[in-house]
Write a protein that holds these residues in place. Structure first.
Motif, PDB file in Angstrom:
ATOM      1  N   PRO A  55       5.412  -7.614  10.888  1.00 60.05           N
ATOM      2  CA  PRO A  55       4.691  -6.467  10.336  1.00 60.05           C
ATOM      3  C   PRO A  55       3.182  -6.640  10.464  1.00 60.05           C
ATOM      4  O   PRO A  55       2.653  -7.735  10.275  1.00 60.05           O
ATOM      5  CB  PRO A  55       5.132  -6.448   8.861  1.00 60.05           C
ATOM      6  CG  PRO A  55       6.376  -7.263   8.810  1.00 60.05           C
ATOM      7  CD  PRO A  55       6.256  -8.286   9.882  1.00 60.05           C
ATOM      8  N   ASN A  56       2.501  -5.557  10.809  1.00 60.95           N
ATOM      9  CA  ASN A  56       1.035  -5.538  10.830  1.00 60.95           C
ATOM     10  C   ASN A  56       0.564  -5.025   9.474  1.00 60.95           C
ATOM     11  O   ASN A  56       0.550  -3.833   9.214  1.00 60.95           O
ATOM     12  CB  ASN A  56       0.528  -4.633  11.951  1.00 60.95           C
ATOM     13  CG  ASN A  56      -0.979  -4.576  11.988  1.00 60.95           C
ATOM     14  OD1 ASN A  56      -1.659  -5.571  11.749  1.00 60.95           O
ATOM     15  ND2 ASN A  56      -1.521  -3.396  12.260  1.00 60.95           N
ATOM     16  N   ILE A  57       0.238  -5.946   8.589  1.00 61.66           N
ATOM     17  CA  ILE A  57      -0.096  -5.603   7.209  1.00 61.66           C
ATOM     18  C   ILE A  57      -1.607  -5.467   7.074  1.00 61.66           C
ATOM     19  O   ILE A  57      -2.361  -6.371   7.452  1.00 61.66           O
ATOM     20  CB  ILE A  57       0.447  -6.653   6.230  1.00 61.66           C
ATOM     21  CG1 ILE A  57       1.975  -6.713   6.339  1.00 61.66           C
ATOM     22  CG2 ILE A  57       0.022  -6.349   4.810  1.00 61.66           C
ATOM     23  CD1 ILE A  57       2.619  -7.767   5.491  1.00 61.66           C
ATOM     24  N   VAL A  58      -2.046  -4.337   6.525  1.00 62.53           N
ATOM     25  CA  VAL A  58      -3.467  -4.062   6.298  1.00 62.53           C
ATOM     26  C   VAL A  58      -3.693  -3.973   4.791  1.00 62.53           C
ATOM     27  O   VAL A  58      -3.052  -3.169   4.107  1.00 62.53           O
ATOM     28  CB  VAL A  58      -3.897  -2.747   6.986  1.00 62.53           C
ATOM     29  CG1 VAL A  58      -5.374  -2.481   6.738  1.00 62.53           C
ATOM     30  CG2 VAL A  58      -3.602  -2.810   8.483  1.00 62.53           C
ATOM     31  N   ASP A  59      -4.586  -4.810   4.273  1.00 65.74           N
ATOM     32  CA  ASP A  59      -4.916  -4.799   2.847  1.00 65.74           C
ATOM     33  C   ASP A  59      -6.128  -3.904   2.614  1.00 65.74           C
ATOM     34  O   ASP A  59      -7.166  -4.067   3.282  1.00 65.74           O
ATOM     35  CB  ASP A  59      -5.226  -6.210   2.343  1.00 65.74           C
ATOM     36  CG  ASP A  59      -3.977  -7.059   2.215  1.00 65.74           C
ATOM     37  OD1 ASP A  59      -2.879  -6.467   2.209  1.00 65.74           O
ATOM     38  OD2 ASP A  59      -4.094  -8.289   2.124  1.00 65.74           O
ATOM     39  N   VAL A 247       4.689   5.129   7.188  1.00 66.06           N
ATOM     40  CA  VAL A 247       3.949   3.915   6.845  1.00 66.06           C
ATOM     41  C   VAL A 247       4.249   3.550   5.394  1.00 66.06           C
ATOM     42  O   VAL A 247       3.915   4.293   4.469  1.00 66.06           O
ATOM     43  CB  VAL A 247       2.433   4.118   7.041  1.00 66.06           C
ATOM     44  CG1 VAL A 247       1.676   2.869   6.589  1.00 66.06           C
ATOM     45  CG2 VAL A 247       2.132   4.425   8.500  1.00 66.06           C
ATOM     46  N   GLU A 248       4.893   2.395   5.189  1.00 65.64           N
ATOM     47  CA  GLU A 248       5.198   1.927   3.846  1.00 65.64           C
ATOM     48  C   GLU A 248       3.969   1.265   3.226  1.00 65.64           C
ATOM     49  O   GLU A 248       3.174   0.631   3.919  1.00 65.64           O
ATOM     50  CB  GLU A 248       6.357   0.938   3.863  1.00 65.64           C
ATOM     51  CG  GLU A 248       7.683   1.535   4.273  1.00 65.64           C
ATOM     52  CD  GLU A 248       8.811   0.523   4.178  1.00 65.64           C
ATOM     53  OE1 GLU A 248       8.515  -0.639   3.804  1.00 65.64           O
ATOM     54  OE2 GLU A 248       9.958   0.882   4.461  1.00 65.64           O
ATOM     55  N   VAL A 249       3.846   1.420   1.913  1.00 62.98           N
ATOM     56  CA  VAL A 249       2.709   0.849   1.181  1.00 62.98           C
ATOM     57  C   VAL A 249       3.255   0.149  -0.061  1.00 62.98           C
ATOM     58  O   VAL A 249       4.064   0.720  -0.804  1.00 62.98           O
ATOM     59  CB  VAL A 249       1.691   1.931   0.769  1.00 62.98           C
ATOM     60  CG1 VAL A 249       0.477   1.284   0.110  1.00 62.98           C
ATOM     61  CG2 VAL A 249       1.262   2.766   1.965  1.00 62.98           C
ATOM     62  N   ARG A 250       2.796  -1.075  -0.278  1.00 62.54           N
ATOM     63  CA  ARG A 250       3.091  -1.817  -1.501  1.00 62.54           C
ATOM     64  C   ARG A 250       1.794  -2.011  -2.275  1.00 62.54           C
ATOM     65  O   ARG A 250       0.735  -2.207  -1.680  1.00 62.54           O
ATOM     66  CB  ARG A 250       3.743  -3.164  -1.197  1.00 62.54           C
ATOM     67  CG  ARG A 250       5.139  -3.046  -0.602  1.00 62.54           C
ATOM     68  CD  ARG A 250       5.774  -4.415  -0.424  1.00 62.54           C
ATOM     69  NE  ARG A 250       7.122  -4.332   0.099  1.00 62.54           N
ATOM     70  CZ  ARG A 250       8.208  -4.203  -0.648  1.00 62.54           C
ATOM     71  NH1 ARG A 250       8.093  -4.150  -1.974  1.00 62.54           N
ATOM     72  NH2 ARG A 250       9.404  -4.127  -0.112  1.00 62.54           N
ATOM     73  N   LEU A 251       1.907  -1.979  -3.590  1.00 64.39           N
ATOM     74  CA  LEU A 251       0.731  -2.113  -4.443  1.00 64.39           C
ATOM     75  C   LEU A 251       0.699  -3.482  -5.110  1.00 64.39           C
ATOM     76  O   LEU A 251       1.735  -4.002  -5.530  1.00 64.39           O
ATOM     77  CB  LEU A 251       0.727  -1.032  -5.529  1.00 64.39           C
ATOM     78  CG  LEU A 251       0.429   0.406  -5.096  1.00 64.39           C
ATOM     79  CD1 LEU A 251       0.369   1.305  -6.313  1.00 64.39           C
ATOM     80  CD2 LEU A 251      -0.850   0.492  -4.297  1.00 64.39           C
ATOM     81  N   ILE A 262       8.140   1.204  -3.773  1.00 59.60           N
ATOM     82  CA  ILE A 262       7.402   1.291  -2.516  1.00 59.60           C
ATOM     83  C   ILE A 262       6.942   2.729  -2.309  1.00 59.60           C
ATOM     84  O   ILE A 262       7.699   3.669  -2.540  1.00 59.60           O
ATOM     85  CB  ILE A 262       8.274   0.827  -1.338  1.00 59.60           C
ATOM     86  CG1 ILE A 262       8.706  -0.625  -1.549  1.00 59.60           C
ATOM     87  CG2 ILE A 262       7.543   0.972  -0.016  1.00 59.60           C
ATOM     88  CD1 ILE A 262       9.672  -1.121  -0.508  1.00 59.60           C
ATOM     89  N   GLY A 263       5.697   2.903  -1.884  1.00 65.38           N
ATOM     90  CA  GLY A 263       5.158   4.222  -1.597  1.00 65.38           C
ATOM     91  C   GLY A 263       5.032   4.457  -0.097  1.00 65.38           C
ATOM     92  O   GLY A 263       5.268   3.561   0.717  1.00 65.38           O
ATOM     93  N   ARG A 264       4.643   5.659   0.251  1.00 68.24           N
ATOM     94  CA  ARG A 264       4.436   6.026   1.652  1.00 68.24           C
ATOM     95  C   ARG A 264       3.176   6.880   1.762  1.00 68.24           C
ATOM     96  O   ARG A 264       2.857   7.657   0.871  1.00 68.24           O
ATOM     97  CB  ARG A 264       5.638   6.789   2.214  1.00 68.24           C
ATOM     98  CG  ARG A 264       6.898   5.936   2.302  1.00 68.24           C
ATOM     99  CD  ARG A 264       8.034   6.689   2.972  1.00 68.24           C
ATOM    100  NE  ARG A 264       9.236   5.871   3.059  1.00 68.24           N
ATOM    101  CZ  ARG A 264       9.489   5.011   4.025  1.00 68.24           C
ATOM    102  NH1 ARG A 264       8.616   4.875   5.015  1.00 68.24           N
ATOM    103  NH2 ARG A 264      10.595   4.293   4.042  1.00 68.24           N
ATOM    104  N   LEU A 265       2.486   6.707   2.884  1.00 69.07           N
ATOM    105  CA  LEU A 265       1.302   7.526   3.128  1.00 69.07           C
ATOM    106  C   LEU A 265       1.712   8.989   3.289  1.00 69.07           C
ATOM    107  O   LEU A 265       2.754   9.291   3.876  1.00 69.07           O
ATOM    108  CB  LEU A 265       0.586   7.062   4.396  1.00 69.07           C
ATOM    109  CG  LEU A 265      -0.202   5.742   4.331  1.00 69.07           C
ATOM    110  CD1 LEU A 265      -0.912   5.503   5.658  1.00 69.07           C
ATOM    111  CD2 LEU A 265      -1.195   5.744   3.195  1.00 69.07           C
ATOM    112  N   LEU A 303       1.973  -1.271   5.702  1.00 69.03           N
ATOM    113  CA  LEU A 303       2.757  -1.761   6.832  1.00 69.03           C
ATOM    114  C   LEU A 303       2.459  -0.860   8.030  1.00 69.03           C
ATOM    115  O   LEU A 303       3.173   0.099   8.305  1.00 69.03           O
ATOM    116  CB  LEU A 303       4.249  -1.763   6.505  1.00 69.03           C
ATOM    117  CG  LEU A 303       5.196  -2.258   7.593  1.00 69.03           C
ATOM    118  CD1 LEU A 303       4.822  -3.668   8.022  1.00 69.03           C
ATOM    119  CD2 LEU A 303       6.632  -2.220   7.110  1.00 69.03           C
ATOM    120  N   ALA A 304       1.357  -1.188   8.723  1.00 69.02           N
ATOM    121  CA  ALA A 304       0.884  -0.354   9.826  1.00 69.02           C
ATOM    122  C   ALA A 304       1.527  -0.793  11.134  1.00 69.02           C
ATOM    123  O   ALA A 304       0.877  -1.365  12.014  1.00 69.02           O
ATOM    124  CB  ALA A 304      -0.635  -0.416   9.916  1.00 69.02           C
ATOM    125  N   GLY A 305       2.816  -0.569  11.265  1.00 68.21           N
ATOM    126  CA  GLY A 305       3.515  -0.886  12.489  1.00 68.21           C
ATOM    127  C   GLY A 305       3.842  -2.359  12.616  1.00 68.21           C
ATOM    128  O   GLY A 305       3.807  -3.125  11.645  1.00 68.21           O
TER     129      GLY A 305
END
Length: 420
Positions: A55-59, A247-251, A262-265, A303-305
């Protein structure tokens, strides 16, 4: 042996040299007998890292916002008589919140009702005149001009009735405003006006605020340059990006705890802030327990791809403050400590941004017992843990060694492949 003193000087010298060599040989033999044997290489467990899709994870930093927020304001003039709700509770749409003195508006309604009755009476009289004139116009008992005038009077009376009814509707609407109701469902805040205060429709007196907290938005700021770099890598095929809503997002909360759902953009801004050079990204999160509150600071892991990268189990990473390192086994079995740059975490593994190459062996268990430069022996995997050499963070795909006593792996040893 005793040397006779009758020997000459050369003979005495030869005897002394021979005696010294004999003593030296005896001393060295005794030291070799006391020297301990070299210790055997330390037994460790290691994994062979390889490149794979990670996963390409962006903080990104962000803040929580209510999905809907409504400011409740006065829509009519009057004195606030009573607050009808409990502050900080959930209310449904249409729930009464405040009551404003209704007597002035009630009088206006009664006045408008009287005007409607008066206009209807005038219209009834005008209609009767037209009805009387209609049969007389054929007998020429009434002139055409009088008949037309009677019809015009009827139309004016009908317009007066419509105007009076509109005034009545407006007065009834103003009367309904004396009971201030919740425009949306949500959690209502503290009252901003108390009993006895004057509410003004012209000034739109604020009364309270209602916010919907389930779901909520998490709004992030992303550097425009970094976002453009990400898109360029996607166009070049280096990163496989999903659609925006994929795109999945975790907080991560302020306490460092990860928020469960889990959220999504669902939104990406199309403009760049000229002051900060950033763009807005927004994700939606379920919030059934109201753990997320508007204005709360959070960190988002997007989770950007996926990219081609390397992962290692978490327990293989040695973290000292802001520095991270792993113990790498060389071809000759010697150990070296390698500094690495960490990315995000996935499936119990660290994503390695730099510092490792595919094919290198990283010690997972036992690195605490080995000094840099020391020799180790990598334990061979047991058949039950044959898939432990692939650090994918999934069952049967390694990165974590099998432990004795686990279901389906009784007595299995912790041993991934040793560089095969």
């Amino acid at each position: 042996m005793i040397i006779a003193p009758s020997f000459g000087r050369p003979g005495r010298t030869l005897v002394v040299a021979v005696s010294a060599l004999a003593l030296a040989s005896c001393g060295s033999g005794g030291d070799s007998a006391q020297q301990p044997a070299a210790p055997p290489p330390t037994l460790v467990t290691a994994v062979t890292v390889r490149a794979e899709a990670v996963p390409n994870i962006v903080d990104l930093p962000g803040r929580i916002e209510a999905i809907r927020s409504a400011e409740v304001r006065a829509r009519t003039d009057g004195i606030i008589e009573r607050r009808l709700y409990q502050e900080g509770t959930d209310v449904k749409e249409g729930t009464p919140l405040f009551r404003i003195d209704p007597r002035d508006r009630q009088a206006a309604v009664q006045q408008a009702q009287a005007a409607v009755q008066r206009a209807e009476a005038t219209r009834l009289n005008a209609r009767q005149v037209v009805d009387r004139y209609r049969p007389l116009i054929n007998e020429r008992a009434v002139s055409a001009q009088e008949f037309e005038a009677a019809q015009a009077t009827l139309r004016q009376a009908e317009a007066s009735v419509a105007d009076a009814r509109a005034t009545l509707t407006r007065a009834q609407l103003e009367l309904s405003y004396t009971t201030v109701r919740a425009p949306i469902s949500g959690r209502v805040g503290r009252a901003q006006a108390t009993e006895g205060a004057l509410a003004s429709a012209a000034q739109a007196t604020p009364l309270t605020t209602i916010e919907q907290l389930d779901p909520v938005y998490a709004v992030f700021s992303q550097s425009s340059s970094e976002l453009q770099t990400l898109l360029s890598q996607a166009r070049a095929g280096q990163i496989k990006l999903p659609t925006l809503t994929g795109v999945e997002v975790r907080l991560v909360l302020e306490s460092g705890e990860e928020y469960g759902p889990i959220g999504r953009l669902n939104f990406a801004g199309l403009t760049v802030d000229p002051e900060t050079g950033s763009q807005v990204l927004r994700a939606s999160f379920p919030n059934p327990e109201r753990r997320l509150l508007p204005g709360q600071f959070v960190r988002g892991r997007l989770l950007a791809g996926t990219i081609d990268g390397i992962t290692v189990p978490q327990r293989a990473v040695q973290i000292n403050g802001s520095n991270a390192a792993v113990s790498v086994v060389g071809q000759d079995g010697s150990v070296s400590v390698r500094p690495i740059q960490l990315g995000g975490q996935t499936g119990g593994n660290w994503i390695i941004r730099s510092g490792l190459k595919p094919g290198e062996r990283v010690i997972v268990d036992g690195w605490q017992k080995v000094q840099p430069g020391g020799k180790v022996r990598v334990e061979e995997p047991k058949p039950a843990a044959a898939g432990a050499g692939r650090p994918a963070g999934q069952p049967g795909q390694g990165g974590t060694a099998a432990q004795p006593g686990q279901p389906g792996q009784p007595g299995a040893a912790s041993s991934p492949a040793s560089g095969r």
